[in-house]
Design an enzyme around this catalytic site. Structure first.
Site, PDB file in Angstrom:
ATOM      1  N   LYS A 184      -1.160  -9.359   2.787  1.00  0.00           N
ATOM      2  CA  LYS A 184      -0.363  -8.917   3.938  1.00  0.00           C
ATOM      3  C   LYS A 184      -1.226  -8.003   4.801  1.00  0.00           C
ATOM      4  CE  LYS A 184       3.241  -5.907   3.677  1.00  0.00           C
ATOM      5  NZ  LYS A 184       2.723  -4.771   4.485  1.00  0.00           N
ATOM      6  N   GLU A 228      -1.085  -5.581   8.459  1.00  0.00           N
ATOM      7  CA  GLU A 228      -0.266  -4.948   9.507  1.00  0.00           C
ATOM      8  C   GLU A 228      -0.832  -5.243  10.895  1.00  0.00           C
ATOM      9  OE1 GLU A 228       0.454  -0.779   8.930  1.00  0.00           O
ATOM     10  OE2 GLU A 228       1.217  -1.070   6.901  1.00  0.00           O
ATOM     11  N   ASP A 243      -1.131  -6.133  -0.320  1.00  0.00           N
ATOM     12  CA  ASP A 243      -1.431  -5.521   0.982  1.00  0.00           C
ATOM     13  C   ASP A 243      -2.922  -5.286   1.165  1.00  0.00           C
ATOM     14  OD1 ASP A 243       0.411  -4.934   2.965  1.00  0.00           O
ATOM     15  OD2 ASP A 243       1.203  -3.167   1.924  1.00  0.00           O
ATOM     16  N   GLU A 282       9.569  -4.141   9.945  1.00  0.00           N
ATOM     17  CA  GLU A 282       9.913  -2.841   9.346  1.00  0.00           C
ATOM     18  C   GLU A 282      10.428  -1.876  10.406  1.00  0.00           C
ATOM     19  OE1 GLU A 282       6.973  -0.985   6.803  1.00  0.00           O
ATOM     20  OE2 GLU A 282       8.211   0.812   6.559  1.00  0.00           O
ATOM     21  N   ASP A 327       0.834  -1.208   0.000  1.00  0.00           N
ATOM     22  CA  ASP A 327       0.000   0.000   0.000  1.00  0.00           C
ATOM     23  C   ASP A 327       0.871   1.262   0.000  1.00  0.00           C
ATOM     24  OD1 ASP A 327       0.872  -0.165   2.597  1.00  0.00           O
ATOM     25  OD2 ASP A 327      -1.099   0.109   3.519  1.00  0.00           O
ATOM     26  N   SER A 328       2.186   1.082   0.043  1.00  0.00           N
ATOM     27  CA  SER A 328       3.100   2.212  -0.174  1.00  0.00           C
ATOM     28  C   SER A 328       2.843   2.827  -1.548  1.00  0.00           C
ATOM     29  CB  SER A 328       4.563   1.749  -0.069  1.00  0.00           C
ATOM     30  OG  SER A 328       4.789   0.629  -0.910  1.00  0.00           O
TER      31      SER A 328
HETATM   32  O1  KIV Z   1       3.541  -1.108   1.614  1.00  0.00           O
HETATM   33  C1  KIV Z   1       4.690  -1.556   1.490  1.00  0.00           C
HETATM   34  O2  KIV Z   1       5.384  -1.337   0.495  1.00  0.00           O
HETATM   35  C2  KIV Z   1       5.211  -2.364   2.580  1.00  0.00           C
HETATM   36  C3  KIV Z   1       6.673  -2.671   2.566  1.00  0.00           C
HETATM   37  C4  KIV Z   1       7.421  -1.461   2.908  1.00  0.00           C
HETATM   38  C5  KIV Z   1       7.019  -3.814   3.433  1.00  0.00           C
HETATM   39  O3  KIV Z   1       4.490  -2.732   3.446  1.00  0.00           O
END
Ligand code: KIV
Length: 274
Positions: A118, A120, A88, A187, A49-50
């Site tokens: 993924k 968090e 994510d 992280e 989600d970055s």
């Molecule tokens: O959103 C993302 O790119 C991430 C990575 C930094 C692990 O969660």
């Protein structure tokens, strides 16, 4: 049952089995063509989600929606054939209840074709990880600096610099491993703590700004390519694409302005009179 011939991708059990073995290589990807270039060299790709910050210029990941994740997840799947693809779950799509998390994760899996999601959070989200895993959705966990909690943490701060914080973070790592996560991203974590967690749990740890002792590493692709205006301090740039893009744009602008471009007759030019 007839079985369709499928592309052979890295599997969840293969990643899981790399605990303590050859380091796992991973990068983020949001885009079909760039994913195609990096696919042969990585074990898994994370549609992180970055992308909210990298692709859309947002200040944090909080504005990212499930539809955005699905669109980019599908693009990365179309561009790749080797790496396991993890997508994510964005802020707000899994915290409310494990049932809502399941429903949204099913959308991600069905609409992108990716293998895993993924999520968090540590102990607070362990029950949801267990619920999803029991129902056929592999989950990668993410602890330490969790960007979706940026407002609670008061910024993107390295976790575990103070040893008083260690017990809670270790408990998070153990909780997600026991809940059935197949790997966990660590992280922004103090190196000795990341190394200790890597020794203590039996699933692979994937470090980002954590420790070389992790079982694998991940970087945001644009950061390591030199495309990000302000990459985090720990990032090593393996390329300088930002400068190359600016150089190419400058050369192109120069040619257009001097009427030197296009240099060759293009396909739309008029037919020559006989
Ligand atoms: O959103 C993302 O790119 C991430 C990575 C930094 C692990 O969660």
């Amino acid at each position: 049952m007839s079985v369709q011939p499928t592309i052979k991708r890295v599997t969840v059990p293969e990643i899981r089995a790399r605990k303590g073995g050859e380091p796992i290589v991973s990068l983020t990807a949001y885009h079909a063509h760039t994913a195609r270039y990096i696919d042969p060299y990585v074990d898994f790709l994370l549609v992180g989600d970055s992308l909210g910050m990298v692709m859309y210029g947002m200040e944090s990941t909080l504005g990212v929606t499930l539809d955005m994740m699905i669109a980019h997840g599908a693009a990365v799947m179309r561009g790749t054939e080797h790496a396991l693809v993890v997508v994510d779950m964005p802020f707000g799509s899994y915290e409310e209840s494990r049932e809502i998390a399941f429903r949204n994760a099913v959308r991600v899996i069905k609409e992108t074709g990716c293998t895993a999601v993924k999520i968090e959070g540590g102990a607070r989200i362990a029950d949801t990880i267990h619920y999803l895993n029991e129902r056929g959705i592999p989950v990668m966990a993410h602890i330490g600096l969790t960007p979706q909690s940026v407002q609670v943490m008061g910024g993107f701060k390295t976790q575990g610099r103070d040893m008083a914080e260690w017990a809670a973070i270790e408990a998070d790592a153990k909780a997600v491993a026991e809940a059935g996560a197949f790997a966990v991203v660590l992280e922004g974590m103090a190196e000795p703590l990341a190394a200790k967690i890597t020794r203590e749990i039996d699933i692979p740890t994937i470090g980002i700004g954590a420790s070389p002792m992790c079982d694998g590493q991940i970087l945001v692709l644009e950061d390591m390519l030199g495309l990000s205006p302000k990459p985090p301090k720990f990032v090593k740039e393996f390329g300088s694409l930002g400068a190359q893009i600016a150089g190419a744009a400058e050369a192109y602008a120069r040619e257009v302005r001097s009427r030197a471009f296009p240099a060759v007759e293009n396909t739309y030019s008029m037919k020559k009179a006989k």
